[in-house]
Design an enzyme around this catalytic site. Sequence first.
Site, short mmCIF file in Angstrom:
data_model
loop_
_atom_site.label_atom_id
_atom_site.label_comp_id
_atom_site.label_asym_id
_atom_site.label_seq_id
_atom_site.Cartn_x
_atom_site.Cartn_y
_atom_site.Cartn_z
N LEU A 23 0.81 -1.21 0.00
CA LEU A 23 0.00 0.00 0.00
C LEU A 23 0.84 1.25 0.00
CD1 LEU A 23 -2.76 -1.02 2.57
CD2 LEU A 23 -2.95 -0.95 0.09
N GLY A 24 2.00 1.19 0.64
CA GLY A 24 2.85 2.38 0.71
C GLY A 24 4.09 2.11 1.54
N GLY A 26 7.17 4.26 3.99
CA GLY A 26 7.60 5.49 4.64
C GLY A 26 8.99 5.34 5.21
N MET A 28 9.85 4.76 8.18
CA MET A 28 9.99 3.73 9.20
C MET A 28 9.73 2.33 8.66
SD MET A 28 7.99 3.48 12.83
CE MET A 28 7.99 1.98 13.80
N VAL A 31 3.79 -0.64 4.47
CA VAL A 31 2.43 -1.05 4.80
C VAL A 31 1.91 -1.92 3.65
CG1 VAL A 31 0.10 -0.33 5.38
CG2 VAL A 31 2.04 1.06 6.11
N LYS A 46 1.30 -3.11 8.92
CA LYS A 46 2.38 -2.13 8.99
C LYS A 46 3.63 -2.79 9.56
CE LYS A 46 3.36 2.48 10.85
NZ LYS A 46 2.77 3.62 11.59
N ASP A 143 1.14 13.80 16.46
CA ASP A 143 1.52 13.97 15.06
C ASP A 143 0.28 14.07 14.18
OD1 ASP A 143 3.29 14.32 12.97
OD2 ASP A 143 3.63 12.18 12.63
#
Length: 465
Positions: A23-24, A26, A28, A31, A46, A143
């Site tokens: 899905l994506g 980042g 860190m 996902v 995740k 955040d």
Amino acid sequence: MTAAASDPPRIAQLSKYRIESMLGAGAMGIVYRAFDPVIERHVALKTVRHELFESGERHSLMARLRNEAQAAGRLAHPHIVAVYDYGETADTAWIAMELVSGQGLKPRLDAGRALELATALDWFAQLLAALGFAHEHGVVHRDIKPANLLVSAQGRLKVADFGVAHVESSTLTLSGAMIGTPSYMSPEQFTGDPVDGRSDLFSAAIVLYQMLTGCRPFAGASQAEVMRQVMHDTPRTPSACNPALPPACDDVLMRALSRRPDARYQTAHALWRALDDAMRGAQPAAPLATDDDRTLLEAQPMTPAAPLASGTGSWRGDSLPSLTMWPGAMLAPVETRLAAQIGPVARLLVRRAAARIADAPDLSALIALLAPHIPSDKGRAEFIAAFADGSGAGTSRGPTLCSSLDAQEVQAAALRLAAYLGPIANIVAKREASRAASLRVLHERLAAAISNEADRARFERDVGL
């Protein structure tokens, strides 16, 4: 996390979860869209990046991921992405969470255009409902930003990514650290001072400012410049950036963006109440034939050809021909009761919802479309209950039953279910009522129709299961 599959997955299996797509990614981790074969549902998985996990940061990364699981896992709320599971392997750690069908708020705001006032206020109310619930349970997100706000296909906003959240009982020590995303951080986050829920509300106010104006109040070219602006500058008033906004918004937002925490609104409820009161004061005394963003070039009489905005479902004009199918006596009390919960924007929402189902006017379906706009659980329940027997709007259009169950009880159950399934709840209730031998069995059957665990638990609690 949002369901928008992209690249092929790098792994095929993690614990019991079958990986379907990525899905994506980042800073860190990655996902994935995954499938849980045990209970047969899709989840967002995740994970921590392998290279980071092997770089000597294993302990801090695992602590952060556990913190997210602990923070979100204790928050069962319709506007917070649900966390289902947490696990660790020799070379990674992961969280299984709710898969949200929709998109993130960030792409919408990155376009640099203001949202419709009704939409912005609706989503902001949902954001404040989530934050108020989190703060009451000892969790500060730290955040809040558009990238961490997801909008489902049904228009429900959900807060995600509690990876840097502060939990009262957490063992993750981040005291004195600067945590957050610069353009949305509060002054106390820049200075490393202790933060509480008022910091989240500052960040939320920045998001609302951006939704209403199309720009951020603090937008320096570097982190240092953003920090200087947050610590020393007063941003332009929202109405100066977007003249279509009612000036009543200015005082509320400028107070919400105060540098000192004790000068801001102290709770999410207080902030929403102030904004609601301001919008009530901005409501014109007489109805105006104008659209959502209050742009009126020339006042023209509405004609029978007045259309809905193509593809948007948003209401244009005060007197749509499709609304003539609705008895006036039906819409007026619905608008009155909804306005008592969310303010003058209720007028727009009622007409927009009514236009969506104008071909088959149905009170239960209308209430189902409107109930999710109410941020308070208590207020939403009161709104639904007011029309449970059809008397609230002068008519009753509940499901026709072929069972021994009381029609009003079934309609009340359908309205409660509608908060989670939408207008289809009427069809589900009618079908299950014909098969249920008792009201309790009906409630159990309706609960089973809710796929989201957190929502299902809330429904069961509402009906006394």
